[in-house]
Design a protein around this motif. Structure first.
Motif, PDB file in Angstrom:
ATOM      1  N   TRP A  44      10.603  -5.879   3.261  1.00 25.57           N
ATOM      2  CA  TRP A  44      10.681  -4.683   2.434  1.00 25.57           C
ATOM      3  C   TRP A  44      12.084  -4.079   2.411  1.00 25.57           C
ATOM      4  CZ3 TRP A  44       6.106  -0.813   2.142  1.00 25.57           C
ATOM      5  CH2 TRP A  44       4.951  -1.484   1.734  1.00 25.57           C
ATOM      6  N   SER A  71      14.045  -3.356  -0.756  1.00 33.60           N
ATOM      7  CA  SER A  71      13.142  -3.503  -1.904  1.00 33.60           C
ATOM      8  C   SER A  71      12.878  -2.159  -2.568  1.00 33.60           C
ATOM      9  CB  SER A  71      11.816  -4.142  -1.473  1.00 33.60           C
ATOM     10  OG  SER A  71      11.042  -3.223  -0.711  1.00 33.60           O
ATOM     11  N   GLN A  78       9.785  -0.216  -3.835  1.00 33.71           N
ATOM     12  CA  GLN A  78       8.331  -0.173  -3.757  1.00 33.71           C
ATOM     13  C   GLN A  78       7.788   0.793  -4.803  1.00 33.71           C
ATOM     14  OE1 GLN A  78       6.264  -2.067  -1.689  1.00 33.71           O
ATOM     15  NE2 GLN A  78       8.198  -3.170  -1.394  1.00 33.71           N
ATOM     16  N   THR A  86      -0.787   0.639  -5.713  1.00 29.72           N
ATOM     17  CA  THR A  86       0.266  -0.368  -5.837  1.00 29.72           C
ATOM     18  C   THR A  86       0.087  -1.128  -7.142  1.00 29.72           C
ATOM     19  OG1 THR A  86      -0.976  -2.188  -4.830  1.00 29.72           O
ATOM     20  CG2 THR A  86       0.236  -0.724  -3.333  1.00 29.72           C
TER      21      THR A  86
END
Length: 141
Positions: A98, A101, A103, A118
């Motif tokens: 992660w 990244s 998100q 998500t």
């Protein structure tokens, strides 16, 4: 409904964490029936989130330590809000993949309850299956 970053500022307590599989609609409580977690959104634009199973085993041998790691996660980063979505640019995480990244989360907000979903993604515990995670939070402050 557009949600402003200022609507999120404060601390939120995790109420539920469910992963729904795309192939058959099966839902699993990702952190068990009694998940624990805290998410704090700061006015400076940082999210800090810690999630855990309420049934985590005590530490002991290496196998129990591995189960502990699987039953919790934490991450933090700067966040950006746009309409009904927000993105966290992760700079600290228990999941090394992660780091760096972006998100993405879809939001529903009613003032006291924040629901985050998500995008479609591989299940963290079953990579050959895909679905959506849904986290429900209640405002603490």
């Amino acid at each position: 409904m557009n949600i402003a970053a200022s609507d999120l500022i404060g601390t939120w307590i995790l109420q539920s964490a469910v992963f729904r599989f795309e192939d058959d609609g099966e839902s699993v409580e990702f952190y068990g029936a009694r998940p624990t977690g805290v998410a704090t959104f700061t006015k400076e634009g940082r999210l800090i989130a810690i999630l855990s199973s309420g049934d985590r085993p005590a530490t002991g041998d290496d196998a129990s330590k591995a189960r502990l790691f699987d039953a919790a996660m934490a991450y933090s980063g700067k966040f950006e809000v746009s309409g009904e979505t927000f993105i966290t640019i992760v700079d600290v995480a228990t999941i090394p993949e992660w780091l760096g990244s972006r998100q993405l989360r879809y939001m529903q907000f009613d003032g006291e309850v924040l629901t985050l979903r998500t995008p479609l993604l591989p299940s963290p515990r079953s990579a050959d299956r895909r679905g959506h995670g849904t986290l429900t939070w209640r405002r603490e402050t």
